[in-house]
Design an enzyme around this catalytic site. Structure first.
Site, PDB file in Angstrom:
ATOM      1  N   GLU A  61     -65.678 -35.891  -6.034  1.00  0.00           N
ATOM      2  CA  GLU A  61     -65.468 -34.460  -6.389  1.00  0.00           C
ATOM      3  C   GLU A  61     -66.752 -33.483  -6.117  1.00  0.00           C
ATOM      4  O   GLU A  61     -66.708 -32.314  -5.658  1.00  0.00           O
ATOM      5  CB  GLU A  61     -65.104 -34.184  -7.700  1.00  0.00           C
ATOM      6  CG  GLU A  61     -64.695 -32.941  -8.214  1.00  0.00           C
ATOM      7  CD  GLU A  61     -63.529 -32.392  -7.647  1.00  0.00           C
ATOM      8  OE1 GLU A  61     -63.638 -31.546  -6.723  1.00  0.00           O
ATOM      9  OE2 GLU A  61     -62.384 -32.708  -7.983  1.00  0.00           O
ATOM     10  N   ASP A 107     -67.625 -30.503  -3.371  1.00  0.00           N
ATOM     11  CA  ASP A 107     -67.945 -29.234  -3.909  1.00  0.00           C
ATOM     12  C   ASP A 107     -69.186 -28.619  -3.280  1.00  0.00           C
ATOM     13  O   ASP A 107     -69.174 -27.427  -2.708  1.00  0.00           O
ATOM     14  CB  ASP A 107     -67.815 -29.119  -5.325  1.00  0.00           C
ATOM     15  CG  ASP A 107     -66.362 -29.319  -5.889  1.00  0.00           C
ATOM     16  OD1 ASP A 107     -65.468 -29.355  -4.995  1.00  0.00           O
ATOM     17  OD2 ASP A 107     -66.447 -29.425  -7.357  1.00  0.00           O
ATOM     18  N   SER A 112     -59.312 -28.523  -5.087  1.00  0.00           N
ATOM     19  CA  SER A 112     -60.509 -28.622  -5.337  1.00  0.00           C
ATOM     20  C   SER A 112     -61.709 -28.535  -4.097  1.00  0.00           C
ATOM     21  O   SER A 112     -62.737 -28.040  -4.015  1.00  0.00           O
ATOM     22  CB  SER A 112     -61.133 -29.875  -5.931  1.00  0.00           C
ATOM     23  OG  SER A 112     -60.929 -31.124  -5.108  1.00  0.00           O
TER      24      SER A 112
END
Length: 610
Positions: free
Chosen positions: A297, A301, A527
């Site tokens: 994650e 990002d 995401s």
């Protein structure tokens, strides 16, 4: 006229003088819920455990703050872009002194003095760290260890707490008490992790107009693909010297690895090799640089948000805390309310990043228990207070961007066909479940798309209508048109047509080529969409700052004014809860919002005088 510090005294005079009643020691229930479905009571709370209680005091001037927020965010208002200062926002978020004093007196009766209290910048939150036995006494309740059946995560919670009657008007919420939501990376936000083949040789003829796109972008999304899809000219380079900034929030001990970032830059943004992000720890949050501990994650990002916006000043925030709570360890690890922790921190900063991406959220889950209709697993009292914190940042000129979720209209189950989406009142009624904080009207929610020529709404794109928050006026025209076009009776009773609608916009969410633990992998989920859109916002802030204009700040009132700045996505749907979900359609829809950004159009629209 600009709202200035000198105009604040009239606000302090707004204080309503409450008559202090005789203190009734008999407590009355402040908040109560039924035991939530999917959680099992395991044992009494360990008596030696320490818990961190957050006490939210009322914000009587919040309507004034909200008015200022909309004025400085409305491109047609004379005050557009005249963002408030930190001090101005804090004055508008502050509680009455009456509330501060009464709560302090109550704490003192339990031998909790000022030195034991941590107050938020606006003094609207009081945080104390106390033994569980004292918390139970103060709140006339009993805490238990509850375990989430599906994941095994454990937390300390109660289903009811009470306060002396005279304190009820002076305390909005106390948590952790009745909040059972599992803060998560959407479980399927990282929708897949597959080994990615080498990129095919470039064969397209990108014109940065969307007319011709590298065909490899159909299967593998890179920085170059996003620039082509969203019309970012190859020769456009933002400045590193105009005060621009971008941030990414990290939670649940997901670490952003600098070595992976360098590999990503070498692969997709060679001019950025050797540069890196600032790291900021929140409440002891870590960013372990052991390559084997890199988080998918976090890597996703930072690589795409910072890769798209290079060389804009970039920051990665890591907020401490990770489930499950281990009940035999004497640490307050079970609060599981990181938005509030991060908000406390970021609101205390003089210069927060101008655009911030977050790819985590909770189901806006509910229990149908009499009146009011909805009793939430994320209590509405808590959700509203967190949302109010986001409004404070927006008023200061910060753009907050959130993933809309990966459950379609459902509960985040990877398989839409198996989503239950049932109420918890014994009736087992099916209801759509929007995501929070994406459902907060003061943030920008980003849904997901896939494919090119045409770009379509991806099936997992979170969308729907809030059960917490009413539809804001900036959505009335676009969302009203969508609702009026729905065939009569469509999903009747499954969603709240008067609620804040999500998402606001969309961006690619499938096949992102990143480096994770030294390997190339392909990842998907909203995401990926949120940092992508945030990177575009950072580029638009560059355009404004170089034109001598202030940053964009709270985006939504502007975005709904300029739908021509978006690529309208008209194909796709977001199934869930045993339904096919909503359909993408002309104009705003509950799959892709206004559509995906067209930077070449938006760069002119964001500096236009309205």
């Amino acid at each position: 006229m600009r709202f200035t510090q000198s105009s604040l005294p009239f606000l302090t005079l707004l204080s309503v003088v409450f008559a202090v009643p005789s203190k009734d020691p008999a407590p009355e229930v402040k908040e109560s819920i039924n035991p939530p479905r999917g959680w099992t009571l395991r044992s009494a709370a360990p008596s030696h455990h320490t818990i961190e209680l957050r006490i939210g005091l009322p914000q009587p001037s919040f309507p004034v703050l909200e008015k200022h927020l909309y004025e400085v965010s409305d491109p047609f208002h004379e005050r557009y872009g005249q963002h408030l200062t930190k001090a101005e926002v804090e004055a508008l978020a502050a509680p009455h002194q009456e509330s501060i004093d009464l709560v302090s007196e109550w704490l003192a009766t339990h031998s909790i003095g000022e030195s034991d209290i941590r107050r938020s910048p606006a003094r609207d939150w009081v945080t104390i760290k106390i033994p569980i036995t004292l918390a139970e006494k103060m709140l006339d309740t009993t805490y238990h260890v509850w375990t989430h059946d599906a994941s095994g995560d454990s937390i300390l919670r109660t289903t009811s707490y009470s306060l002396p009657k005279h304190l009820h008007p002076h305390i909005d919420v106390i948590q952790p008490t009745t909040m059972f939501a599992r803060f998560k990376g959407y479980r399927s936000t990282i929708h897949d992790i597959d080994r990615s083949p080498s990129l095919p040789a470039y064969t397209g003829d990108s014109t940065n107009s969307g007319a011709v796109i590298d065909p490899s972008c159909n299967t593998t999304i890179t920085i170059s693909c996003l620039q082509q899809l969203y019309s970012v000219p190859s020769d456009f380079t933002p400045s590193a010297h105009v005060g621009n900034s971008i941030g990414v929030t990290g939670y649940l001990e997901k670490f952003a690895n600098r070595q992976d970032l360098q590999s990503f830059y070498a692969d997709q943004r060679p001019e950025a090799v050797g540069s890196t992000f600032n790291f900021v720890s929140v409440k002891g949050g870590l960013n372990d640089q052991n390559l084997s501990n890199a988080g998918g994650e976090a890597d996703l990002d930072v690589q795409f948000a910072f890769g798209l916006s290079f060389p804009v000043n970039s920051t990665f925030f890591s907020t401490a805390g990770h489930p499950p709570f281990i009940p035999d360890i004497n640490t307050p690890m079970d609060t599981n309310e990181p938005y509030a922790d991060w908000l406390d921190f970021i609101l205390a900063q003089e210069k927060p990043p101008l655009a911030i991406s977050t790819s985590y959220g909770d189901d806006e889950q509910f229990l149908t228990v009499g009146v009011p209709w909805f009793q939430k697993t994320v209590p509405e009292s808590f959700a509203r207070r967190v949302c109010a914190g986001f409004a404070q940042l927006g008023a200061r000129g910060v753009s907050l961007v959130f993933s809309s979720g990966d459950g379609g209209v459902g509960d985040g189950d990877d398989n839409p066909a198996t989503q239950t989406c049932l109420t918890n009142d014994g009736k087992n009624q099916t209801k759509f479940i929007p995501e929070f904080p994406a459902s907060c009207p003061f943030v920008t929610a980003v849904g997901g798309t896939e494919s090119i020529e045409p770009e379509i709404g991806v099936f997992f794109s979170g969308g729907g209508f809030s059960n917490f928050f009413a539809r804001p006026s900036y959505q009335d025209k676009a969302v009203g048109k969508f609702l009026s076009a729905l065939p009569k009776g469509t999903f009747e009773g499954l969603f709240n047509p008067n609620g804040r609608a999500i998402p606001d916009v969309a961006a690619q969410g499938v096949g992102f080529r990143i480096f994770l633990r030294g390997q190339i992998v392909s990842m998907a989920g909203t995401s990926a969409s949120s940092p992508t859109f945030t990177g575009i916002v950072a580029l638009l802030n560059d355009v404004r700052l170089r034109a001598g204009q202030p940053p964009l700040g709270f985006l939504n009132p502007l975005l709904y004014t300029i739908p021509e700045g978006f690529n309208d996505i008209t194909i796709g749907n977001n199934p869930g809860c045993g339904t096919k979900g909503f359909n993408a359609t002309t104009g705003w829809d509950a799959v892709t919002g206004l559509g995906t950004p067209n930077f070449s159009k938006l760069r002119d629209l964001v500096i236009r005088k309205y």
